[in-house]
Scaffold this active site. Sequence first.
Site, PDB file in Angstrom:
ATOM      1  N   GLU A  94      28.837   9.598   0.890  1.00 31.57           N
ATOM      2  CA  GLU A  94      29.065   9.679  -0.346  1.00 31.57           C
ATOM      3  C   GLU A  94      30.322  11.135  -0.195  1.00 31.57           C
ATOM      4  OE1 GLU A  94      27.221   9.079  -2.660  1.00 31.57           O
ATOM      5  OE2 GLU A  94      26.825   7.660  -1.559  1.00 31.57           O
ATOM      6  N   SER A 478     -38.947   3.786 -13.625  1.00 31.81           N
ATOM      7  CA  SER A 478     -39.777   4.752 -13.249  1.00 31.81           C
ATOM      8  C   SER A 478     -39.989   5.034 -11.938  1.00 31.81           C
ATOM      9  CB  SER A 478     -41.267   3.802 -11.901  1.00 31.81           C
ATOM     10  OG  SER A 478     -41.923   2.860 -12.957  1.00 31.81           O
TER      11      SER A 478
END
Length: 826
Positions: A94, A478
């Site tokens: 780069e 229940s």
Amino acid sequence: MPSFTEGIGRFIKILVTLFGLAAFCLLTAAVLIYLHYSRDLPKIGNITEYRPPVVSEVYAKDGTKIGEFWKECRFLVPYDQIPKRIVDAFVASEDERFWEHGGVDLKSIFRAFVENLRAGHVVQGGSTITQQVTRSLLLTREKSVERKIKEALLATQLEQSLNKEQILYLYLNQIFLGNRAYGVVAAARNYFHKTLAELNLAEIALIAGLPSAPTNFSPLNNQEQARKRQIHVLSQMYENGYITRTERDEALRATLTIYRHGIDKDFNLRQAPYFVEFIRQWIIEKYGEESLYQRGLQIQTSIRLESTRAAEQALRRGLERVDQTKEFRGPLDRLKESEIVPFAEKVQEEILAEGEDFFLFPASETEETQRTVLQEGRLYQGVIIGRQSDGSIEVLVGLTSGKIFPRQAGRVQSVRKGEVYWLRKEGDHFLVDQEPEIEGALYSLNPLTGEIEAMVGGYSYKRSEFNRATQALRQPGSAFKPIVYAAALDKGYTPQTVIVDAPVVYQIGQDEYWNPKNYGEKYSGPMSLRTALTHSINVIAVKVLNEIGTHYAVAYARKLGITTPLVKYLSSALGSNDLTLQELTLAYGTFVAGGVNPQVIPILKITDGSGNILLENKPREVTPEILFNQKSDGDPELIRDELIRQAEPWIEKDKIELSSAEKKILYGGSIPSGHVLTPQTAFIMLHMMQEVVQRGTGARARELERPVAGKTGTTNNETDAWFIAAIPELITGVWIGYDSKIKIGEKMTGGVIAAPVWLDYMKQVAPRFPVREFHVPSFVDLSRIDALAGGSAAAAFVKKAPSPESPVSQEKKKGDRAVDFLFEDL
């Protein structure tokens, strides 16, 4: 006439003057341009101000990562932890003169200009690494002369503010490298499933070739271009002396495994997805969305991954067992010939998204480009593609072909080409099956420490993200009775208190009457409270609630941690109020913890990206011996400040009316500090619920072959089935039902379909804990357990029967029959 020499001299003077004017003009223009564009340039501060969005990670208790959250997939890494070869690769490809220039490289710009002229289009850029940093951090990616000027100006400023290593630190952490990766750490992870230190030269070169065009040069999109860039990087590294010819050649011959990375949500689907989403919502509520998605939080949770896997498997198996009792619903779809291949490709993508989509680079002509790993026993959507001469049926599951043998077809005997079914992989063939429509949830917690063991909110998170463990409000049936019975114990009931199981009618309004019924409409006459709970007798639960009072019972439920709205109807004894599985399981957990509310700890520790501790929860280091042996040193006649303070908001919100005696029971000094119930009450309830498992509706749990206390729950018409049960170190609740309240099936009770899921899960998890009995408080005589009332009962009664002048009798005159229930004729 001037001589020739004089003429030459004059010409040179004019030329010098013109060059001077031109230089002056250029300098003036440069100054003016600088002044113009530098006025609104972004400010470049200190390197410590660099705080980009970073991935937040979620970990299970064993350190396994189970979730991550991000908008930009980035992991910050200090410069000194980046291998030199990675730095060399990026510099060589780069910005080969990076270590020499001052931010802008005129030589590179000129070279790029020439190369682009030769090619007739842009083939090379002249931006330095420093310029790329300024563009990424401070400017837009707009292609204009103005932006390039600003980029150059900022680059020179940046070189003056930071050293080269700091600039590279910014660059290598900031850049986008495709495959959802920002920075080199994410690139190594996303492309290769490796750390930076594990990357080889070929992998480094592939990543270093991406910055200029991460989409076009990505091996995911264009292997040819990616290969050219890899070759370019290796050549630049060799020409600049970073690697040898041998190293370059070996890297060029290397074959790489490339992975395709999904979004954060794809990762979160793989392990404990319901819990990870629960954590996401919790963090956002407490710290905000920006903190979660950008600050790089490290979130250590209490969940055990192996327990969650066991819970997922147990729940899936349980729901599939229920579905086996249903009619087969036929094919999911019928495809035309032209639709079969597109459908298979779509299924393939979905299968790969669940696992790891990878391929080899460079691609080989003989390589199998798509890999599908189908899990044994899992359901997949497959399409019928034909029959073979041996009578077997050919199917396509994604891009994997397979067979269904007629004798092993499963739930269907006749199929046609193009029909889509759920197929279950069984060895080398498939069975036709179907995905259950029924849903369920499992919630498991250590009530002593508050740590969540496992949380599963449904059959499949992919199918439905709704967490039925924490978000679904359902009638517990229940399963609510233990709360009513615990409240009764503290009003003086004992396990041996006798109540008549017989039909009864209550007036609930003007000209409105209600007669509660037992399951199967069978009645057994007089029986003890213990027996009534063991066999889940509805009529007795309603009678008990009627006697103790609905206001008092609601206040008691609030004390146990129930937070959802509760109506004060007698039917609430049978679980008519909607609750979540989480809160009812936690209420049971109070019994297991000796009367102490479990304080849920889903998260043990949170640190931010800088290592600062934002939250730290240390689980309680207590044992059942400590919790159950706590005795109160308070006065039973006085109200504990901490208890009434917690209760007052609920008393006001629920409009609860309590007598002075009831307040002493609920919040009095007979309850030890830190407890909401006395250990005596908690233990009696556990003892009674052990009977439910040994001789009652929870008998399926006996197969665990260790002490278990629990209770089943089934609602009207079998729309909800529950089982919540505990061993001394773990409380686990299971709920099963359809999302819409429709009948599960005849006799599909909590004991029949929910208890087996609990048992399946606990068989995998319980071996981690020693087999032990529930701890008996030192002040409880186990031989007299059936004659004991709750530990708070003494707060409501004097040593002798109350006289007409006593406070209790005065309360009775006001209509509160519940306080003196035991002094009345049953």
